[in-house]
Write a protein that holds these residues in place. Structure first.
Motif, short mmCIF file in Angstrom:
data_model
loop_
_atom_site.label_atom_id
_atom_site.label_comp_id
_atom_site.label_asym_id
_atom_site.label_seq_id
_atom_site.Cartn_x
_atom_site.Cartn_y
_atom_site.Cartn_z
N UNK A 69 0.82 -1.22 0.00
CA UNK A 69 0.00 0.00 0.00
C UNK A 69 0.85 1.26 0.00
N UNK A 70 1.91 1.24 -0.77
CA UNK A 70 2.75 2.43 -0.90
C UNK A 70 2.06 3.42 -1.84
N UNK A 71 2.22 4.72 -1.57
CA UNK A 71 1.59 5.70 -2.47
C UNK A 71 2.26 5.67 -3.85
N UNK A 72 1.46 5.78 -4.88
CA UNK A 72 1.99 5.77 -6.24
C UNK A 72 1.35 6.90 -7.03
N UNK A 73 2.11 7.43 -7.99
CA UNK A 73 1.60 8.57 -8.77
C UNK A 73 1.82 8.38 -10.25
#
Lengths: 961, 86
Positions: free
Chosen positions: A54-58
């Motif tokens: 659940x790491x933030x990704x962009x």
């Protein structure tokens, strides 16, 4: 619309706003935006949370190369925001988050990453096995992608099946030149381009091309020529999904807002194909390389030049080739502040580009690359390091533009039998041998200089044209010689990361597989690229190996301490892009056949059901048990539409020989106007068809088949005469002729009344007559006994069937004629002990098992009848299943079809059963083991369901009624 | 299923249009003295060669002809009979 930079290269219309919602908030993009560019323009930086931690990704690639851009759009999960055109009114939501992408409660899983090495769930959760469903539920909720919407997706989906001479994959400079070259020879060309516009890597570059004009101008003038050419059909936003042997190419095309479809499946049969898919950016690996604010160089450049959006405020670049230096220079020109540009190459850069950067006061670090990023949900600080890792520097920045180098996008070729070899000069894996009819061109072959790229495209187009019969071989050879002398491309930059353990350097974004994971997997023994891929799942996510495919072999070489570039990439399989099942299904055209008596039966209240391709009447009115219909056939007369029966004429000197081969009966003595009931078997002796045969002329026969067999009968007869030099003609009259069945004690009177002065033409028992109704309609009348002792089939041309029905109806009105359907027929034939092929038979029941052995004329010689050897072999074979009739001991209880016959074990099963009102008794047919088949034997039938019980029955021989 | 099958009447067509009729095993033997094992072998056993084989096809959605072609089953491509003998 404000906030967009001006420029000649833009592919948006800043003046045309497009409204959409994200997490319920109303936002605005502009015409030409993708969903990703519109969200970025509105300040959305975190697009999703990763699969496992659940790491933030962009925003990362703009080409949908990884799952970072997966979102739910209008309730459809896993839509790639980077390649989805923005539409008015789209409702967009993040997925795989608890809360919001900015504050995802499931992010705690990231703290326990050390406890979750690749394959951990296989090793941890298999014991105790009873708890697995619980674990599975928890894991799937946390490690999910989107939530599946069970409803059929909205919008139109299409299929198109195209034929062309040359299919070109890729609408960049090489692909466009290939298409134009083939089109010069008047060949039909199909051009597939993944992006919305042709132009490839020319499209957003303002740098001057060798022809003087800027690259984007060159690209657009080529695109204009292609689009205007009558022989070239361009499919934009069409993603290739597979290349099959024989040059069958499949693609999925995304509909633009003004297209009439949402997604379209393309299946292209090409005589020759050219793959010119160019290059993609190979990601650079470093700690936290997945942070929002880190993006590929190509992505940052296109964001500014195609969509008019500056990718950040203060940037650090870490690049590996000149194209990327050009991008840095261009972005600086557009107003991006650049703190530093690191180039992983120790030398070989274009001096002018380096000079331009230094003139702008940007520090240029030769032989340096990005090593780490700090910032919890975005980029705050970037660490650059020297290739040997001995020196490092930190920079404040909110954007890190990082790509290791370009990499040939060879996926379409990797799924074929093409042979690849490592190119010594560039270090790339290049195709050296392609399957017949397939060509490659452009940057995919490591060409770098624009003239060479375009010429290699033209060469591939000429070669493809030659394969289609065009006189282009000589031009092709000349160009090929010319290309051989061109300047070689510069070497590739093969370093993919700075030294370090790489716990948070992600090779695969889709599956959260880091460099350290790959090392661990290799240490466990999975040190082969294919094995590692399967065990670590790197490259098995929604991006189908595309992005990690380039770095995985390089990292694996590092694990094995082998030379960089020594390992081949893993094999690629179709589909190259995830595809909606709705797209493959398309419009789903279902072909239904209606009989010529459709309208008549509708008026009588017929309830239609699907029977194979046909729609037939199950019963008339509201009584699903068809009680009155059955009673009419028992006591008076009934009329049924049997137009679906197979009807055939066979004529010629050898017609009889062929009938003798396929029918088990001897048809030699068959007289005119005499009907014979017979059956066809397959080579196992199993019953496949039954019907009536009559002779209508010297060597002229008319015969019927069951409805189900009608379509295969011609094929069957021709198959079994394929080695013979027989002279015959067979005509399938099934659709051209209709038929009704007139049955019941009054059938003879009704038919005689209808024939009026020709009433003597009613055929006798097992007889056949050709005559005319008083209105002049030609009819064939067959005496049959399927549902009643007295019964007739009346066959007539389909166009006259309504009149035939009406004439019989009028004649039968005084006798209370009723129409009947399949349900009544089923009960009536069961009462008479007749079987229905496919219902009471299966693929193992032969003619003898069914009690139809009397049809087989054993003394027939010389015709090599199909099925006879097997019938001889099984005649006395023990242990066969037999079809028997049974009566229920409790007359009112009816076991459902398929119920099993049991004693201490399963002994057979019920094939048909009904309650007969006439007999006040439940009856049926069953396939049982031979010892149970004797008349009078008791049977036990097991009925499942809520009140499971055993019902008693007795074997019955002969008709029930 | 991407192969092309060449019908002797209609020319090269998409494989969807045809029905497969199995490998060519020559004219059907018919000896009523054949043992069940021999008959079983004829009806159910196949050579299953990896490479070119001669096989029967029926042009179901076309002219309705049964014919044979040589097809290399490893690459799903038709081959000329001459190529096979090499």
């Amino acid at each position: 619309m404000t906030g967009r930079l001006p420029g000649a290269t833009l592919r948006i219309d800043p003046n045309e706003a497009v409204a959409f919602t994200y997490r319920g908030r109303s936002l605005r993009g502009v015409a030409g935006d993708t969903l990703a560019s519109a969200l970025f323009a509105n300040g959305v930086r975190i697009f999703s949370r990763s699969f496992k931690y659940h790491r933030p990704r962009g925003l990362y690639s703009l080409d949908g190369q990884s799952s970072t851009c997966l979102m739910a759009v209008d309730d459809v999960a896993n839509v790639k925001a980077e390649i989805t055109p923005l539409r008015e009114g789209m409702a967009v939501a993040p997925q795989n988050v608890l809360g919001s992408p900015e504050h995802d409660l499931l992010a705690v899983t990231g703290w326990f990453g050390w406890a979750m090495p690749p394959g951990f769930y296989y090793r941890l959760f298999h014991k105790p096995w009873r708890l697995w469903p619980l674990f599975a539920g928890l894991l799937r909720r946390g490690a999910g992608l989107g939530k599946l919407n069970q409803e059929p997706p909205a919008g139109d989906f299409e299929n198109q099946f195209l034929n062309c001479d040359v299919c070109v994959v890729g609408g960049g400079p090489a692909g466009m030149r290939a298409a134009l070259a083939a089109a010069e020879f008047d060949l039909r060309v199909v051009l597939l381009e993944t992006r919305p516009h042709l132009g490839g890597f020319y499209d957003w570059r303002v740098a001057p091309s060798p022809w003087g004009e800027p690259f984007y101008d060159r690209g657009r003038s080529l695109a204009g020529k292609v689009s205007r050419h009558d022989a070239i059909r361009v499919f934009p936003m069409a993603h290739l999904t597979a290349i099959f042997p024989g040059n069958l190419l499949t693609a999925v095309q995304t509909g633009r807002p003004d297209d009439g479809f949402r997604e379209r499946y393309l299946e292209i049969r090409a005589r020759s194909a050219v793959v010119a898919t160019g290059c993609v950016d190979r990601p650079l690996l470093f700690e936290n390389n997945d942070r929002p604010g880190v993006m590929l160089c190509n992505c940052a450049h296109r964001l500014a030049r195609t969509y008019g959006l500056l990718p950040g405020k203060r940037a650090v670049f870490s690049v590996g080739n000149d194209l990327m230096l050009e991008a840095a220079d261009d972005l600086a020109e557009m107003g991006l502040e650049i703190a530093a540009v690191a180039d992983a190459r120790t030398g070989g850069q274009d001096r002018r580009l380096v000079q331009r950067l230094e003139d702008r006061g940007i520090s240029f670090l030769r032989g340096w690359l990005a090593a780490d990023v700090r910032g919890r949900r975005d980029v705050r600080r970037v660490r650059l390091t020297r290739r040997d890792g001995r020196r490092s520097r930190w920079f404040e920045a909110d954007l890190l533009v990082a790509s290791a180098d370009r990499a040939p996008a060879a996926d379409p070729l990797l799924m074929t039998t093409a042979r690849f070899e490592r190119d010594r000069h560039t270090g790339f894996m290049l195709p050296v041998e392609l399957p017949p009819g397939l060509h490659a061109a452009g940057r995919l072959l490591a060409w770098e200089e624009p003239h060479a790229i375009e010429d290699s495209g033209r060469l591939a187009g000429l070669r493809a044209a030659a394969e289609c019969g065009a006189a282009s071989s000589r031009d092709a050879e000349r160009l090929s010689d010319d290309l051989r002398g061109r300047a070689a491309s510069r070497p590739g930059q093969m370093v993919s990361r700075a030294p370090g353990r790489g716990h948070r350097s992600f090779v695969c974004f889709d599956e959260d597989v880091s460099v350290a994971d790959i090392h661990r997997v290799a240490a466990e023994g999975f040190d082969n690229v294919e094995l590692c891929k399967r065990y670590s799942t790197a490259g098995m996510g929604p991006s189908q190996g595309g992005m990690p495919g380039h770095n995985l072999p390089l990292v694996m070489a590092e694990c094995r301490a082998e030379a960089v570039g020594s390992l081949p990439p893993s094999r690629v399989r179709s589909p190259l892009r995830p595809t909606l099942l709705a797209t493959l299904a398309g419009k789903h055209y279902d072909v239904i056949k209606q009989t010529p008596l459709r309208r008549v039966q509708e008026k009588l209240g017929g309830v239609f059901v699907r029977a194979g391709q046909w729609e037939r009447v199950q019963h008339f009115g509201h009584d699903a048990g068809a009680g009155d219909e059955i009673a009419a056939v028992h006591a008076g007369v009934g009329l049924m539409d049997v137009s679906t029966l197979g009807k055939f004429r066979i004529a010629g000197p050898d017609a009889l020989a062929l009938l003798q081969r396929v029918y088990v009966s001897d048809l030699d003595g068959l007289e005119r106007e005499q009907l014979k009931y017979s059956a066809m078997c397959n080579e196992d002796g199993c019953l496949i068809d039954d019907g009536l045969i009559t002779r209508t002329g010297e060597s002229d026969y008319y015969f019927t088949t069951t409805s189900a067999r009608a379509a295969q009968t011609v094929e069957w007869l021709r198959y079994h005469s394929r080695f013979e030099d027989w002279d015959f003609h067979i005509v399938n009259l099934t659709d051209a002729w209709g038929a009704v069945s007139l049955a019941g004690p009054a059938a003879h009177r009704v038919l005689a009344n209808a024939l009026e002065k020709r009433s003597s033409h009613v055929p006798p028992l097992r007889g056949y007559r050709e005559t005319r109704l008083p209105s002049g309609i030609p009819v064939k009348i067959l005496q049959v006994g399927f549902v009643a002792d007295q019964g007739y089939e009346i066959h007539a041309p389909a166009s006259a069937m309504t009149d035939v029905w009406d004439a019989l109806w009028e004649a039968g009105r005084p006798l209370g004629i009723r129409a009947f359907g399949l349900e009544a027929q089923n009960v009536l034939r069961l009462e008479r002990g007749h079987l229905i092929i496919g219902e009471d038979t299966e693929s193992r029941t032969n003619l003898l098992d069914l009690g139809l052995g009397f049809l087989w004329d054993r003394d027939k010689r010389g015709f090599k009848t199909v099925g006879v050897p097997a019938l001889r072999h099984t005649e006395n074979q023990p242990g066969r299943m037999k079809l028997i009739g049974f009566k229920m001991k409790d007359p009112a209880s009816t076991p459902p079809g398929g119920s099993i016959v049991v004693d201490t074990e399963v002994r057979g099963h019920v094939t048909s059963s009904r309650y007969s009102r006439a007999l006040k008794q439940s009856i049926g047919l069953a396939l049982v083991e031979e010892p149970l088949a004797a008349p009078g034997s008791p049977l036990e039938i097991f009925v499942g369901g809520p009140d499971r019980r055993r019902l008693g029955a007795v074997v019955h021989r002969g008709p029930f009624y | 299923m991407s192969a092309i099958i060449t019908c002797p009447v209609c020319g090269p067509r998409n494989i969807y249009e045809f029905r497969f009729g199995g490998e060519n095993r020559g004219p059907r033997p018919f000896d009523i003295r054949a043992t069940p094992e021999q008959w079983y072998a004829y009806v159910h056993l196949r050579t299953n060669a990896a490479g070119p084989q001669q096989e029967w096809w029926y042009h179901r959605d076309g002219c309705g002809t049964w014919f044979t072609v040589w097809r290399d089953v490893t690459c799903d491509r038709e081959v000329a009979a001459g190529e096979v003998r090499k």
